[in-house]
Design an enzyme around this catalytic site. Structure first.
Site, PDB file in Angstrom:
ATOM      1  N   LYS A  50     -13.123  51.808  41.366  1.00 41.43           N
ATOM      2  CA  LYS A  50     -11.794  51.789  41.967  1.00 41.43           C
ATOM      3  C   LYS A  50     -11.561  52.966  42.923  1.00 41.43           C
ATOM      4  CE  LYS A  50      -6.946  51.064  40.870  1.00 41.43           C
ATOM      5  NZ  LYS A  50      -5.934  50.851  39.819  1.00 41.43           N
ATOM      6  N   MET A  59     -25.303  13.098  26.705  1.00 42.00           N
ATOM      7  CA  MET A  59     -26.730  13.425  26.715  1.00 42.00           C
ATOM      8  C   MET A  59     -27.154  13.977  25.363  1.00 42.00           C
ATOM      9  SD  MET A  59     -29.331  13.057  28.549  1.00 42.00           S
ATOM     10  CE  MET A  59     -29.247  13.111  30.332  1.00 42.00           C
ATOM     11  N   PHE A 105     -10.932  51.368  29.766  1.00 39.20           N
ATOM     12  CA  PHE A 105     -10.282  50.066  29.714  1.00 39.20           C
ATOM     13  C   PHE A 105     -10.906  49.136  30.753  1.00 39.20           C
ATOM     14  CE2 PHE A 105      -6.829  47.197  31.181  1.00 39.20           C
ATOM     15  CZ  PHE A 105      -6.771  46.426  30.031  1.00 39.20           C
ATOM     16  N   GLN A 106     -11.256  47.950  30.328  1.00 35.05           N
ATOM     17  CA  GLN A 106     -11.895  46.934  31.177  1.00 35.05           C
ATOM     18  C   GLN A 106     -13.175  47.437  31.842  1.00 35.05           C
ATOM     19  OE1 GLN A 106      -8.838  45.097  33.694  1.00 35.05           O
ATOM     20  NE2 GLN A 106      -8.478  43.606  32.056  1.00 35.05           N
ATOM     21  N   GLU A 125     -12.350  33.258  36.364  1.00 36.74           N
ATOM     22  CA  GLU A 125     -13.368  33.816  37.275  1.00 36.74           C
ATOM     23  C   GLU A 125     -14.635  32.955  37.372  1.00 36.74           C
ATOM     24  OE1 GLU A 125     -11.705  35.613  35.060  1.00 36.74           O
ATOM     25  OE2 GLU A 125     -10.864  37.380  36.049  1.00 36.74           O
TER      26      GLU A 125
END
Lengths: 164, 564
Positions: free
Chosen positions: B162, B477, B112-113, B50
């Site tokens: 949802k 760097m 969940f999630q 993502e």
């Protein structure tokens, strides 16, 4: 310097947390903060007391203005204004002479006793934050069981007003 | 017409002119993915992580000026996207990120999630929304696009539970929107513009310092005109490159920590500084007390909070860069402005002396490939006309210093947040938006591994990106700072056990090329860019201990830089 920033904001879920998060993320102080809906239920009015140099206060007002939910704000400390805070305080009054002493103090400070039990008084007091502080000091003999302060509410003097 | 929330979302995005969605499916967004399957106006680009979806949308936005759109699921989908959201936020990139959320009835239940997406993203978005009623969905989306693309742009997150995507509501594309709490100022105050012009006219040693705001507001044309009218030196921030043509005689290059000698000396000595769409970031100013000590400062920015935040300015102008610079040009013309040739002549004489130091020169005699030379060659071979994305570190600075950008929106880098892993996914967004263009991702062996999985996305969507990996075997760097400031103690800056990048590229179905001799590098870069339809991973083994110069050490003034 102490500043009172009065904010008119959309009465949306999460609006308060946006302000609180802004202050913590940028390391600004919040001395007190009160918020409630106004006569127009789509708008909330928040009063926020903070301290900082002129530069910091300028940044605070700019950053607050940047929040999408903020409609308008004013720094009341820039002009004449009135500020009030309410305190509810519960004290034990079981000592000898305590009830009379507390009652006298409440009278002097122009407060109200709003609940009574054989052992306690609950007092309501409204005024400038300094006055509430002074009352707490004056109570020194009566043991304080609980103090609840509302935080500062403030409004500008005269015809000036914060509205949309 | 009555549609489900998921259909409203896809319909709205198409009606809003969205071309690509960068995303990754999951439980909370299944209704939305089903709606995507049943339409053909939006193209969905399936990424492999993502974070890459947000960077790809970001690259798309930076290279086109249009908002990037991301779709991810709840929980880890949303948290993975956060780095990309923060990257876009720091660089003011317009983006709308749709995150799935658990059903309304489960919010707050540690479902969940489930994560508090609005809470997690709050500090790194311009604004965010949780949609609680399907009837509000279209309007919330309209607001999200409006907020993301106007004023100082930025990412907006819309968190959609949802159940909302399954519920049905009447849909009509909202054409217009007005918000009483949000109306950015776009026109500069005429009085302030007059004051600014007066100050410019009185300047003996004027200087323009411009940043990403010029790119975002498509103002490079008017900025260039202003530079020419004033005949003054121009320097750009890392975000502002391409805002003024690098090949123009008046261009002094980057300023700040790795800015050129001439740019930093000019900043330190100018008497009037015109700061346009730049925000006086610490990497630009160095020690703030020593920054432009002799200058009166005019500052144009669309965000009032950027003005006098770090440096107190004399003439603040809040407004869109494009509008304000146009108004300045008009005012200069109305006042019959002519640059004072005598004082300007002296100023340029001094600048040319600084320029003669040739602070960007490098040595090509050795038997190792110099990274600067590789970037120079990429510039030459792409005729300076490629889109260049980068990651973060030495290669980023070399790309910024040596690939002279003549056009805006060609240089795509994470300037504010400094996000490693940005370059490859950003290049995907750029290549999709500009299918015919040459897109180079100048990166390092450290950064590229942070989103290497996107080689798979590139294969799926046939994106012929050219990855130019300046591989020095170090987190360069970090190593450079350890060399300068930590007595050469290279604590964990060495990249041991690197993969064989050529084989890796081949494993993903792409072309891999490796080069380690200075004599071969030109041919290798040529070959890389010749393969028009293939992604090429060019692994250039460079001098491991090369440093980025000049350098202003943290806490020093701009005129106290380390030259080679």
């Amino acid at each position: 310097m102490r500043h009172i920033i009065s904010i008119l904001m959309e009465n949306e879920a999460g609006a308060l947390s946006r302000v609180a998060a802004l202050f913590s993320a940028r390391g600004y102080n919040i001395e007190s903060l009160t918020v409630a809906p106004t006569e127009d239920i789509t708008l909330s009015r928040m009063t926020l007391v903070t301290r900082g140099s002129d530069e910091i206060i300028e940044q605070i007002t700019k950053q607050l203005n940047k929040l999408i939910d903020v409609v308008k704000l004013v720094n009341l400390a820039e002009g004449p204004h009135i500020e009030r805070e309410m305190m509810l305080i519960k004290v034990r009054t079981s000592g000898v002479g305590a009830r009379e002493e507390v009652m006298r103090l409440v009278e002097i400070f122009r407060g109200n006793i709003i609940d009574v039990t054989p052992a306690t008084y609950t007092i309501e007091l409204t005024g400038h934050a300094d006055k509430l502080d002074a009352f707490i000091v004056a109570l020194n003999k009566a043991p304080i069981l609980e103090t609840v302060r509302s935080g500062v509410s403030a409004i500008s003097r005269g015809t000036k007003s914060l509205h949309i | 017409m009555k549609l489900t929330g998921a259909e409203i979302l896809t319909r709205f995005l198409a009606d809003e002119g969205v071309e690509y969605i960068f995303g990754y499916p999951g439980g909370a967004v299944l209704h939305i993915y089903d709606a995507l399957h049943r339409q053909d106006r939006l193209k969905h680009i399936l990424v492999r992580h993502e974070q890459a979806a947000t960077h790809a949308a970001d690259g798309y936005a930076r290279s086109t000026g249009k908002p990037g759109v991301v779709l991810v699921t709840s929980g880890p989908g949303a948290t993975n996207a956060v780095t990309g959201i923060a990257t876009a936020f720091m660089d003011s990139i317009p983006m709308v990120v749709i995150t799935g959320q658990v059903p309304t009835s489960l919010i707050g239940n540690d479902a969940f999630q489930e994560v508090d997406c609005v809470g997690i993203t709050r500090p790194c978005v311009k604004h965010n929304f949780l949609v609680k009623d399907v009837n509000d969905l279209a309007m919330v989306l309209k607001k999200a696009f409006y907020i993301a693309t106007t004023g100082r742009p930025g990412p907006v997150v819309v968190d959609i539970p949802k159940d909302i995507t399954a519920e049905v509501a009447e849909y009509k594309h909202p054409k217009q929107i007005e918000m009483r709490s949000y109306s950015p100022v776009v026109k500069g105050h005429p009085g302030q513009i007059k004051r600014a012009v007066k100050m410019m006219a009185s300047a003996k040693r004027p200087m323009i310092y411009s940043g990403g705001g010029v790119i975002l507001d498509d103002a490079s044309k008017v900025l260039t005109e202003l530079g020419h009218v004033l005949n003054c030196p121009v320097t750009n921030t890392t975000m502002g490159l391409g805002g003024f043509p690098a090949s123009d005689r008046q261009f002094l290059g980057l300023l700040g920590m790795h800015g050129t000698y001439e740019a930093n000396m000019a900043i330190s000595n100018c008497d009037v500084m015109i700061a346009i769409g730049a925000r006086f970031d610490d990497r630009v100013t160095g020690n703030i007390k020593k920054f432009a000590p002799k200058a009166k400062i005019i500052h144009v920015d669309i965000d009032p909070a950027s003005i006098s935040k770090n440096v107190k300015v004399h003439v603040p102008i809040v407004g869109g860069v494009n509008n304000v610079v146009k108004a300045m040009l008009k005012q200069l013309k109305a006042e019959g402005f002519k640059p004072n040739e005598e004082t300007l002549g002296k100023w340029w004489e001094q600048i040319e002396k600084w320029r003669a130091k040739d602070c960007l020169k490098y040595n090509t005699d050795g038997d190792r490939i110099k990274p600067q030379h590789a970037v120079d060659l990429v510039h030459q071979i792409t005729k300076g006309d490629a889109f260049v994305t980068s990651d973060v570190g030495q290669h980023q600075m070399w790309a910024a210093q040596y690939y002279g950008f003549d056009k805006p929106r060609r240089w795509i880098n994470s300037g504010g947040l400094g996000t490693m892993g940005f370059g490859l996914p950003a290049a995907m967004g750029v290549q999709l938006a500009h299918p015919k263009a040459q897109v180079a991702c100048i990166t390092g062996e450290g950064s590229i591994q942070m989103n290497i999985q996107e080689l798979s996305t590139c294969l799926q969507h046939r994106l012929p990106i050219k990855i130019v990996c300046l591989n020095n075997g170090y987190l360069g760097m970090v190593r450079q700072w350890q060399e300068f400031f930590y007595d050469n103690r290279y604590s964990h800056s060495y990249m041991d056990s690197l993969p064989d990048f050529v084989k890796l590229a081949e494993a993903y179905g792409h072309v891999g090329i490796q080069v380690d001799k200075p004599a071969d590098v030109e041919a290798a870069i040529k070959e890389t860019f010749k393969l028009k339809d293939r992604l090429v991973f060019l692994n250039i083994l460079t001098d491991p201990e090369e440093n980025v110069y000049p350098m202003v050490p943290a806490g020093a003034g701009l005129d106290e830089m380390i030259l080679i």
